[in-house]
Design an enzyme around this catalytic site. Structure first.
Site, PDB file in Angstrom:
ATOM      1  N   THR A 182       4.415  22.731  20.808  1.00 52.46           N
ATOM      2  CA  THR A 182       4.212  22.508  19.378  1.00 52.46           C
ATOM      3  C   THR A 182       2.902  21.766  19.152  1.00 52.46           C
ATOM      4  O   THR A 182       2.434  21.041  20.033  1.00 52.46           O
ATOM      5  CB  THR A 182       5.362  21.684  18.765  1.00 52.46           C
ATOM      6  OG1 THR A 182       5.141  21.508  17.358  1.00 52.46           O
ATOM      7  CG2 THR A 182       5.465  20.304  19.406  1.00 52.46           C
ATOM      8  N   ALA A 183       2.339  21.956  17.965  1.00 55.00           N
ATOM      9  CA  ALA A 183       1.226  21.117  17.522  1.00 55.00           C
ATOM     10  C   ALA A 183       1.680  20.290  16.321  1.00 55.00           C
ATOM     11  O   ALA A 183       0.865  19.807  15.539  1.00 55.00           O
ATOM     12  CB  ALA A 183       0.006  21.957  17.172  1.00 55.00           C
ATOM     13  N   SER A 184       2.997  20.185  16.165  1.00 55.30           N
ATOM     14  CA  SER A 184       3.623  19.314  15.168  1.00 55.30           C
ATOM     15  C   SER A 184       3.090  19.554  13.757  1.00 55.30           C
ATOM     16  O   SER A 184       3.272  20.615  13.189  1.00 55.30           O
ATOM     17  CB  SER A 184       3.467  17.856  15.588  1.00 55.30           C
ATOM     18  OG  SER A 184       4.284  17.017  14.807  1.00 55.30           O
ATOM     19  N   HIS A 185       2.374  18.566  13.195  1.00 57.01           N
ATOM     20  CA  HIS A 185       1.923  18.647  11.799  1.00 57.01           C
ATOM     21  C   HIS A 185       0.557  19.304  11.649  1.00 57.01           C
ATOM     22  O   HIS A 185       0.033  19.391  10.539  1.00 57.01           O
ATOM     23  CB  HIS A 185       1.884  17.246  11.189  1.00 57.01           C
ATOM     24  CG  HIS A 185       0.953  16.310  11.916  1.00 57.01           C
ATOM     25  ND1 HIS A 185       1.296  15.710  13.102  1.00 57.01           N
ATOM     26  CD2 HIS A 185      -0.301  15.895  11.628  1.00 57.01           C
ATOM     27  CE1 HIS A 185       0.299  14.957  13.512  1.00 57.01           C
ATOM     28  NE2 HIS A 185      -0.687  15.051  12.642  1.00 57.01           N
ATOM     29  N   ARG A 236       4.999  28.893  15.853  1.00 57.23           N
ATOM     30  CA  ARG A 236       3.622  29.409  15.823  1.00 57.23           C
ATOM     31  C   ARG A 236       3.507  30.681  16.662  1.00 57.23           C
ATOM     32  O   ARG A 236       4.253  30.869  17.625  1.00 57.23           O
ATOM     33  CB  ARG A 236       2.656  28.349  16.366  1.00 57.23           C
ATOM     34  CG  ARG A 236       2.625  27.078  15.541  1.00 57.23           C
ATOM     35  CD  ARG A 236       1.970  25.933  16.319  1.00 57.23           C
ATOM     36  NE  ARG A 236       2.366  24.663  15.734  1.00 57.23           N
ATOM     37  CZ  ARG A 236       1.678  24.024  14.798  1.00 57.23           C
ATOM     38  NH1 ARG A 236       0.533  24.513  14.370  1.00 57.23           N
ATOM     39  NH2 ARG A 236       2.130  22.883  14.291  1.00 57.23           N
TER      40      ARG A 236
END
Length: 472
Positions: A101-104, A53
């Site tokens: 991270t914010a994963s999904h 990101r």
């Protein structure tokens, strides 16, 4: 768009520049730094890595600056998947680390997961300490005259991760996969999985068809599922790939697809669901030890594991619950069929690429296509609904649901603790599950699963009706 800073055991998440700010990141970096200093009382080594990101680089630099200021040795692993970063903590003998991270979640979101020395995310008590410290703010941890050293291990970690995968499947399986001359499609959607997928496939002698490989270029919704990966089906058909894999941004989640032209796809659809993916991994590993699953995992797993004589232990929803029980039981494998992904010890999280490699292992050993293997599994069905409780009734609703089904003689399963979901067994393989969300106040998820399609449809309808009745 709902933007509330989420601060939970599973990590911190929000929209960067709105609820998630540089100040929030600084507070958490300092809070976690205090936690590590108090815990280890000596030299602290931390791993820092993240996904692709736009805001990840900014957040990484904040954590690095704060921790170097405390004299910590910082090991920067660059862009890497969540399983890779957790592996780095173990491989480099670190005392902890952070995965940015914010994963999904969608690209405008970001966040982080703070890690233990084992690579696992912080436990309940540990996370609570850090969250309370960070929320208090104004943390004065003092300066260190000599900034901590920073070490880059980006390329080294890629090699270590590939070796970890090869060790997990073994030399014999590696050779069998090479001999199989397989072709798979991989779609990391611009996420962290793209930095390692090609290298891994080359080591296995697998031809990879890469889709959306450019880092940070998100061409679809981040979460991989039947709807978001539908556009891959014609590509898989055209390339005659053995199967396709769609990953989320940090590559812990993966969904697999087969060619839609096959007979089994025409009968069942061409998406391999999370329950089947876990079953495939278990079949590939053939474990004798206890297998840990969450409550809403299909009882397909019971049927698959019979031949191995393994015991199954069910826990509440949440990767941390599965990992904690796996450690307690000394399990080789576990996972959440309801959320997709397999956890293989000593790993402490789901690993989408490892799951795909285990499928290749199983195909090579059995000399069968994925379609042939899936055709040998009994068919299970699932229905889901999201409902909302009236204000201040969430806790009471769980009690009412439990009492309602207890009076009707249904067997009820749940895990320890007030937050556990409730599983109502209608027979050996068919069940109804209720669980209140921990991040969305008042929201309940109802799941019906089983091998009887009519009963599954009846259960989900009954679940909605009973919820509405008890919610009045």
């Amino acid at each position: 768009m709902n933007d509330t800073l989420v601060e939970t055991l599973s990590g911190i998440r929000g929209i960067y520049g709105a609820s998630l700010t540089k100040e929030v990141a600084q507070n958490y970096a300092r809070a976690y730094g205090i936690f590590l200093i108090n815990k280890f009382r000596g030299k602290v080594r931390v791993v820092v890595g993240g996904d692709t990101r736009k805001s990840t680089g900014i957040l990484k630099r904040i954590f690095i600056a704060e921790w170097r200021g405390l004299g910590f040795v910082v090991i920067d692993v660059g862009v890497a998947t969540t399983p890779m970063i957790e592996l780095a903590v173990r491989e480099y003998r670190a005392t902890g680390g952070v995965i940015v991270t914010a994963s999904h979640n969608e690209p405008e979101y970001n966040g982080w997961k703070l890690l233990q020395a084992s690579g696992a995310i912080l436990g309940v008590k540990q996370a609570d300490i850090v969250i309370r410290l960070a929320r208090a703010g104004n943390l004065n941890v003092g300066g260190n005259k000599k900034p901590g050293k920073i070490i880059n291990r980006t390329e080294d970690l890629k090699n270590k991760y590939v070796q970890f995968i090869l060790k997990t499947i073994g030399l014999k399986a590696t050779q069998q996969i090479k001999q199989g001359k397989y072709k798979i499609l991989v779609d990391p959607n611009g996420g962290a999985g793209g930095v390692i997928a090609d290298k891994l496939c080359k080591r296995l002698g697998v031809k990879m068809v890469g889709v959306n490989m450019r880092p940070g270029q998100f061409k679809r919704l981040v979460v991989p599922n039947k709807e978001t990966l539908a556009y891959l089906t014609p590509v898989i058909n055209k390339e005659q790939a053995d199967f396709g894999v769609g990953l989320d941004c940090d590559a812990d989640r993966a969904e697999m697809l087969i060619k839609s032209e096959s007979q089994i796809a025409k009968e069942r659809g061409n998406m391999i669901n999370g329950h089947e993916a876990l079953a495939l991994a278990i079949d590939a590993l053939g474990p004798k030890e206890t297998i840990v699953i969450n409550l809403p995992t299909a009882h397909l797993i019971y049927q698959v594991t019979k031949k191995y004589g393994a015991r199954i232990k069910e826990v509440d929803v949440g990767e941390t619950n599965v990992v904690a029980e796996m450690e307690k039981q000394k399990s080789l494998v576990g996972g959440e069929g309801s959320n997709g992904g397999v956890i293989v010890a000593p790993g402490k999280c789901r690993d989408g690429l490892l799951n795909a490699v285990l499928v290749l292992k199983l195909m090579a050993e059995r000399k069968q296509t994925l379609e042939e293997i899936i055709a040998g599994y009994p068919l299970f069905f699932e229905e889901r609904k999201i409902v909302t409780a009236r204000r201040d009734k969430s806790g009471l609703l769980k009690t009412r649901i439990r009492e309602y089904y207890k009076k009707r003689g249904r067997k009820i399963q749940s895990a320890p603790g007030v937050d556990s979901g409730i599983k109502i067994l209608f027979n050996q393989n068919n069940w109804l599950f209720f669980r209140g969300s921990k991040t969305e106040p008042g929201v309940f998820r109802i799941i019906a699963n089983g091998d009887d399609r009519r009963l599954v449809k009846r259960m989900i309808l009954e679940g909605e009706i009973i919820f509405d009745k008890l919610n009045r």
